[in-house]
Design a protein around this motif. Structure first.
Motif, PDB file in Angstrom:
ATOM      1  N   GLU A  92       0.821  -1.223   0.000  1.00  0.00           N
ATOM      2  CA  GLU A  92       0.000   0.000   0.000  1.00  0.00           C
ATOM      3  C   GLU A  92       0.846   1.262   0.000  1.00  0.00           C
ATOM      4  O   GLU A  92       0.395   2.309  -0.433  1.00  0.00           O
ATOM      5  N   THR A  93       2.073   1.189   0.505  1.00  0.00           N
ATOM      6  CA  THR A  93       2.929   2.372   0.605  1.00  0.00           C
ATOM      7  C   THR A  93       4.218   2.138  -0.163  1.00  0.00           C
ATOM      8  O   THR A  93       4.543   1.017  -0.567  1.00  0.00           O
ATOM      9  N   GLU A  94       4.981   3.219  -0.354  1.00  0.00           N
ATOM     10  CA  GLU A  94       6.258   3.110  -1.048  1.00  0.00           C
ATOM     11  C   GLU A  94       7.248   2.252  -0.263  1.00  0.00           C
ATOM     12  O   GLU A  94       8.028   1.492  -0.847  1.00  0.00           O
ATOM     13  N   LYS A  95       7.222   2.360   1.057  1.00  0.00           N
ATOM     14  CA  LYS A  95       8.121   1.543   1.884  1.00  0.00           C
ATOM     15  C   LYS A  95       7.789   0.064   1.737  1.00  0.00           C
ATOM     16  O   LYS A  95       8.689  -0.772   1.658  1.00  0.00           O
ATOM     17  N   GLU A  96       6.512  -0.247   1.716  1.00  0.00           N
ATOM     18  CA  GLU A  96       6.116  -1.649   1.547  1.00  0.00           C
ATOM     19  C   GLU A  96       6.532  -2.179   0.182  1.00  0.00           C
ATOM     20  O   GLU A  96       6.935  -3.338   0.049  1.00  0.00           O
ATOM     21  N   LYS A  97       6.448  -1.328  -0.854  1.00  0.00           N
ATOM     22  CA  LYS A  97       6.913  -1.735  -2.185  1.00  0.00           C
ATOM     23  C   LYS A  97       8.405  -2.010  -2.177  1.00  0.00           C
ATOM     24  O   LYS A  97       8.877  -2.990  -2.778  1.00  0.00           O
ATOM     25  N   LEU A  98       9.174  -1.159  -1.497  1.00  0.00           N
ATOM     26  CA  LEU A  98      10.619  -1.347  -1.428  1.00  0.00           C
ATOM     27  C   LEU A  98      10.971  -2.612  -0.651  1.00  0.00           C
ATOM     28  O   LEU A  98      11.901  -3.352  -1.014  1.00  0.00           O
ATOM     29  N   LEU A  99      10.211  -2.906   0.420  1.00  0.00           N
ATOM     30  CA  LEU A  99      10.442  -4.125   1.183  1.00  0.00           C
ATOM     31  C   LEU A  99      10.174  -5.364   0.334  1.00  0.00           C
ATOM     32  O   LEU A  99      10.889  -6.368   0.440  1.00  0.00           O
ATOM     33  N   ILE A 100       9.161  -5.306  -0.510  1.00  0.00           N
ATOM     34  CA  ILE A 100       8.864  -6.439  -1.397  1.00  0.00           C
ATOM     35  C   ILE A 100      10.000  -6.621  -2.406  1.00  0.00           C
ATOM     36  O   ILE A 100      10.421  -7.752  -2.697  1.00  0.00           O
ATOM     37  N   GLU A 101      10.536  -5.518  -2.937  1.00  0.00           N
ATOM     38  CA  GLU A 101      11.657  -5.612  -3.875  1.00  0.00           C
ATOM     39  C   GLU A 101      12.880  -6.233  -3.201  1.00  0.00           C
ATOM     40  O   GLU A 101      13.583  -7.056  -3.797  1.00  0.00           O
ATOM     41  N   GLU A 102      13.144  -5.848  -1.972  1.00  0.00           N
ATOM     42  CA  GLU A 102      14.276  -6.425  -1.242  1.00  0.00           C
ATOM     43  C   GLU A 102      14.037  -7.907  -0.967  1.00  0.00           C
ATOM     44  O   GLU A 102      14.971  -8.717  -1.010  1.00  0.00           O
ATOM     45  N   GLY A 103      12.789  -8.273  -0.680  1.00  0.00           N
ATOM     46  CA  GLY A 103      12.473  -9.680  -0.486  1.00  0.00           C
ATOM     47  C   GLY A 103      12.700 -10.492  -1.748  1.00  0.00           C
ATOM     48  O   GLY A 103      13.202 -11.623  -1.685  1.00  0.00           O
ATOM     49  N   GLU A 104      12.345  -9.928  -2.905  1.00  0.00           N
ATOM     50  CA  GLU A 104      12.603 -10.591  -4.173  1.00  0.00           C
ATOM     51  C   GLU A 104      14.098 -10.812  -4.386  1.00  0.00           C
ATOM     52  O   GLU A 104      14.532 -11.879  -4.849  1.00  0.00           O
ATOM     53  N   ALA A 105      14.899  -9.788  -4.045  1.00  0.00           N
ATOM     54  CA  ALA A 105      16.355  -9.910  -4.209  1.00  0.00           C
ATOM     55  C   ALA A 105      16.913 -10.994  -3.300  1.00  0.00           C
ATOM     56  O   ALA A 105      17.783 -11.781  -3.715  1.00  0.00           O
ATOM     57  N   ARG A 106      16.420 -11.078  -2.058  1.00  0.00           N
ATOM     58  CA  ARG A 106      16.891 -12.123  -1.142  1.00  0.00           C
ATOM     59  C   ARG A 106      16.486 -13.507  -1.632  1.00  0.00           C
ATOM     60  O   ARG A 106      17.256 -14.469  -1.503  1.00  0.00           O
ATOM     61  N   ASP A 107      15.284 -13.609  -2.192  1.00  0.00           N
ATOM     62  CA  ASP A 107      14.836 -14.901  -2.710  1.00  0.00           C
ATOM     63  C   ASP A 107      15.717 -15.358  -3.869  1.00  0.00           C
ATOM     64  O   ASP A 107      16.088 -16.538  -3.948  1.00  0.00           O
ATOM     65  N   LYS A 108      16.064 -14.449  -4.772  1.00  0.00           N
ATOM     66  CA  LYS A 108      16.958 -14.789  -5.882  1.00  0.00           C
ATOM     67  C   LYS A 108      18.321 -15.209  -5.366  1.00  0.00           C
ATOM     68  O   LYS A 108      18.944 -16.138  -5.901  1.00  0.00           O
ATOM     69  N   GLN A 109      18.772 -14.539  -4.322  1.00  0.00           N
ATOM     70  CA  GLN A 109      20.076 -14.882  -3.749  1.00  0.00           C
ATOM     71  C   GLN A 109      20.050 -16.273  -3.128  1.00  0.00           C
ATOM     72  O   GLN A 109      21.007 -17.054  -3.268  1.00  0.00           O
ATOM     73  N   ARG A 110      18.953 -16.614  -2.449  1.00  0.00           N
ATOM     74  CA  ARG A 110      18.839 -17.945  -1.869  1.00  0.00           C
ATOM     75  C   ARG A 110      18.820 -19.021  -2.951  1.00  0.00           C
ATOM     76  O   ARG A 110      19.444 -20.080  -2.805  1.00  0.00           O
ATOM     77  N   LYS A 111      18.082 -18.754  -4.039  1.00  0.00           N
ATOM     78  CA  LYS A 111      18.034 -19.721  -5.135  1.00  0.00           C
ATOM     79  C   LYS A 111      19.402 -19.892  -5.783  1.00  0.00           C
ATOM     80  O   LYS A 111      19.800 -21.008  -6.134  1.00  0.00           O
TER      81      LYS A 111
END
Length: 544
Positions: A327-346
């Motif tokens: 809903e907010t810009e911070k939440e969008k940025l947190l989702i992007e960081e989560g995507e980056a961590r997921d790619k790193q784990r894979k």
């Protein structure tokens, strides 16, 4: 299920003294007065007493409420106002200060939707009332199967009673949720507020010998809260569908930024910040008002990231979870960081698979690094009289303890509660650092925790710890990296396998360094130990 429109709180119920002429108890030179005409609401209940609330008069009306509904939105678990504290501050460094965070809430006991975290022990001045075993109301919390009891787990389970009761006895023949929902981070946001300033029994349950909060118990609470947030995100309005089984997959990072005082109110808040197909990442923050009242905006004293995975409770296969809409810009940025961590784990998993296929040699230039690490260790083994006196072998820093896992330590799925394992691992890691340094160590981080396989009731569990390596580049803050492995041992089958790995970082008080304290370098004696050191160093560098 519908979200409630009224705030929810849990009533604290105390017991009546045996005679009317009995004098009220005195705590801290203040008399506790008993109201003579206290009224009772039959919908009130207790989180700490295994008795029927219909039989108990109310003596402390600090918290009153309606019976909790099936579901709540943004619950906060109540505490009180902060007191002054005499604990000394020490500086903590962290590389996560600039990362976007969940917006911290004010530590305000009068905020709406409040539920107390109550102590799990009653006052020694009070006598318990009789328990009505024939009561027809919902089973007391202490009699629920599959529950690890602590002040926070009690409050969380009680607040989510209707949901958890469904999970305790799921209909395995029911169908899985057919249509995934889209939820916002605010819908899973949950808070806990510790009333340390007023609840002296709760304070004593969390106090360590140095008048700070016990980190091990806090790790338990973080795991319990993360599980509640995950359950809340995965819940739907259809109570006829088969619930998902949610388990802790890993703890990616827990960073302590400041010492946590035990006589000032404390708050934990968290929500879902990223979801994959079957995985959920939860971020939590621990907040406490500054001791001197300055810089009121800087309330965060600890941050934590947990990853949960969802499985079908019947087939035990991975299951899809509800989607997440920021809903907010911070939440969008947190989702992007989560995507980056997921790619790193894979990517890491793929590297490990390639390493296994290549016989365990995948890192470029690893042989040279291994030789450098093993050079001093071989001197210790072959020529101990000539070894560096400022170094020590990894094997000489080891500690170990063992236990049989009891039914009282299980979660609602019948397995041993992950927070309990983290608590025990932390206590052993702290002791290992204490014995290595010779002075009380200062906790900094939980670097990583892997839950490799479940631990069952009755398992013979062995915790083995060692100082894996030290970082002495910064003389003002040397770092001590501790590894703890949990082994499930089966003497009947003559087998032992690793169930969990934990990595902790400690430092020492700067005053001890000024007085001449020296931290020794830790070196491996075998190639297997050297590989573990390199893998951990590389993992740390990849998350920086």
């Amino acid at each position: 299920m519908k979200l409630p429109t009224k705030p929810l709180s849990i009533t604290t119920i105390t017991k009546v003294f045996s005679t009317a002429s009995a004098k009220p108890p005195i705590f801290n030179n203040k008399t506790t007065h008993t109201p003579t005409n206290a009224s009772f609401n039959p919908t009130q209940f207790s989180t700490s007493l295994p008795t029927s609330p219909q039989d108990l008069p109310i003596k402390d009306s600090t918290f009153t409420s309606q019976k909790p509904p099936k579901f709540m939105k943004d619950p906060t678990f109540l505490a009180g106002k902060p007191l002054t504290n005499t604990a000394q501050n020490r500086s903590f460094s962290s590389g996560t200060e600039n990362q976007p965070r969940i917006p911290p809430d004010s530590i305000d006991p009068s905020s709406p939707d409040t539920i107390p975290v109550a102590s799990t022990f009653s006052s020694p001045f009070e006598s318990p009332p009789p328990i009505d075993a024939s009561s027809s109301i919902r089973k007391p919390l202490s009699l629920w199967p599959g529950m690890y009891h602590s002040p926070v787990t009690n409050a969380l389970w009680e607040a989510r009673s209707s949901i958890f009761e469904r999970l305790l006895d799921p209909n395995r023949d029911a169908l899985l949720q057919s249509e995934l929902l889209t939820k916002t981070p605010s819908e899973s946001r949950t808070s806990i507020l510790y009333n340390f300033s007023k609840d002296y029994i709760l304070r004593e349950q969390y106090r360590d010998p140095w008048n700070e909060v016990r980190i091990g118990k806090l790790l338990e609470d973080l795991d319990a809260l993360a599980g509640t947030i995950a359950v809340k995100h995965c819940s739907n309005d259809d109570s006829t569908t088969r619930p998902l089984l949610l388990v802790t997959a890993s703890v990616d990072k827990i960073v302590l930024k400041k010492p946590i005082r035990v006589d000032t109110d404390l708050k934990i808040a968290g929500s879902v910040v990223w979801v994959g197909r079957s995985s959920i990442e939860i971020q939590m923050e621990v907040m406490q008002s500054p001791q001197d009242g300055s810089n009121h905006l800087d309330l965060v004293v600890l941050t934590a990231n947990f990853t949960f995975v969802a499985c079908d409770s019947k087939t035990r296969k991975s299951a899809a979870v509800n989607r997440l809409a920021p809903e907010t810009e911070k939440e969008k940025l947190l989702i992007e960081e989560g995507e980056a961590r997921d790619k790193q784990r894979k990517r890491k998993r793929e590297e490990q698979r390639q390493e296994f296929d290549n016989g365990g040699h995948s890192l470029h230039g690893e042989e040279d690094r291994l030789k450098a690490l093993l050079a001093e260790g071989r001197v210790f083994c072959d020529m101990p009289a000539l070894a560096d006196r400022d170094s020590i072998l990894i094997r000489d820093t080891r500690l170990e303890n063992s236990l049989i896992c009891q039914p009282q330590q299980r979660n609602l799925y019948g397995r041993i509660f992950g927070g309990f394992l983290m608590h025990r691992a932390f206590e052993l890691a702290f002791s290992t650092a204490y014995a290595f340094v010779g002075q009380r160590p200062c906790f900094l981080e939980v670097d990583h925790v892997d839950f490799l396989r479940p631990v069952d009731v009755g398992d013979f569990l062995r915790f083995k710890s060692c100082v894996l390596y030290t970082q002495l580049e910064n003389p003002s803050q040397p770092l001590i990296n501790i590894e703890v492995e949990a082994h499930v041992t089966r003497p009947e089958l003559r087998t032992s396998e690793v169930s969990n790995t934990f990595y902790f970082t400690f430092t020492v008080n700067p005053d001890a360094l000024k007085n001449g304290l020296r931290i020794r370098n830790v070196v491996p004696a075998t190639e297997e130990e050297a590989r573990r050191v390199l893998e951990r160093m590389d993992a740390e560098n990849s998350f920086c």
